[in-house]
Design an enzyme around this catalytic site. Structure first.
Site, short mmCIF file in Angstrom:
data_model
loop_
_atom_site.label_atom_id
_atom_site.label_comp_id
_atom_site.label_asym_id
_atom_site.label_seq_id
_atom_site.Cartn_x
_atom_site.Cartn_y
_atom_site.Cartn_z
N ARG A 46 -4.95 -0.91 -3.03
CA ARG A 46 -5.36 0.01 -4.02
C ARG A 46 -4.57 1.38 -3.58
NH1 ARG A 46 -11.07 2.04 -4.95
NH2 ARG A 46 -11.32 1.96 -2.82
N ASP A 47 -3.78 1.55 -2.49
CA ASP A 47 -2.90 2.77 -2.42
C ASP A 47 -1.37 2.38 -1.67
OD1 ASP A 47 -2.52 5.58 -2.13
OD2 ASP A 47 -3.45 5.78 -0.42
N ILE A 48 -1.07 1.34 -2.33
CA ILE A 48 0.56 0.92 -1.89
C ILE A 48 1.48 2.24 -2.24
CG2 ILE A 48 2.24 -0.51 -2.44
CD1 ILE A 48 0.23 -1.65 -0.47
N ASN A 52 2.68 4.86 3.20
CA ASN A 52 1.96 3.76 3.95
C ASN A 52 2.57 2.44 4.30
OD1 ASN A 52 -0.47 5.27 3.60
ND2 ASN A 52 -1.40 4.53 1.67
#
Length: 255
Positions: A46-48, A52
């Site tokens: 959900r936060d690519i 990161n």
């Protein structure tokens, strides 16, 4: 935690700008492999985003920060009061607060690939809401337009990852990996498929034209038959009248 000596993908993009085709494919395959492992365990990142993704000195890629990841089931990951994830890389369904699954991560990976290919994100605006709206409504410019040296196969992969409708994206990271492993041949395959589609459409048009021609011919034949029938009817009436008159004259001759 493991100590990673290297830098984030974000730092690399800021230093380097556009990446080579081989670098895009290599990094993307490693990210997709990491996501495949997570997805097999029903975990959605959900936060690519580039910040990161860590790259070691040896060139290995590590996907990090599962802080907002969730276990995916058919009844989870629907949000109405808040939007999670970084807005520049957020999927349209995540921006709407709708149900998300692995195809949302695939969208975000597509945005990361887009940035590696062009040196810039596909959508930007003065505020987060404006960016989110663009993810929902606007189609991205093809990355190959911003980077003509981008491989056409990679261009197609990126655009497919970023389809607005999740059903039109890759259904899994496994499918994405398959195309990434064969991206150099992918464009030729797409061309062949496009040519086949054109031939199929041409055949359909010819068949439809022939069907119309047969229908029109039958219609003309039916019209001609009706026309002949309509011509024969007055002749029959005239002949009947002549015969009736002849019989009437014949009867009068015996009186």
């Amino acid at each position: 935690m493991e100590l990673i000596e290297g830098s984030t993908l974000r730092d690399a993009i800021q230093r380097q700008g556009k990446f080579s085709n081989s670098a895009i494919a290599k990094i993307s395959k490693q990210i997709a492999s990491a996501l495949e492992c997570a997805h097999e365990h029903n975990i959605i990142h959900r936060d690519i985003k580039p910040a990161n993704i860590l790259i070691t000195k040896a060139g290995d890629v590590k996907v990090t920060d599962f802080g907002i990841a969730r276990i995916s089931t058919t009844a989870t990951i629907t949000y109405t009061s808040s939007i999670l994830g970084t807005v520049h890389y957020i999927s349209p369904e995540q921006a709407k607060g709708h149900f998300i699954d692995q195809k949302s991560d695939i969208y975000s990976l597509g945005v990361v690939m887009y940035e590696m290919a062009t040196g810039q994100v596909p959508f930007d605006a003065d505020n987060s809401v404006g960016i989110a709206i663009k993810h929902i409504q606007d189609e991205p410019a093809a990355p190959i337009e911003k980077n003509p040296s981008l491989d056409k196969g990679l261009n197609q992969i990126i655009l497919k990852c970023m389809k607005k409708d999740p059903a039109n994206r890759y259904l899994s990271t496994r499918e994405l990996l398959r195309d990434l492993n064969n991206y150099k041949d992918l464009h030729d395959t797409l061309l062949i498929k496009g040519e086949l589609d054109q031939q199929t459409e041409k055949i359909k048009r010819i068949s439809a034209a022939k069907s119309n021609a047969v229908y029109e011919t039958k219609s003309d034949m039916s019209h001609n038959v009706e026309k002949k029938k309509s011509v024969k009817w007055p002749i029959f009436v005239v002949l009947f009248g002549i015969l009736a008159a002849f019989i009437f004259v014949f009867i009068l001759s015996f009186q």
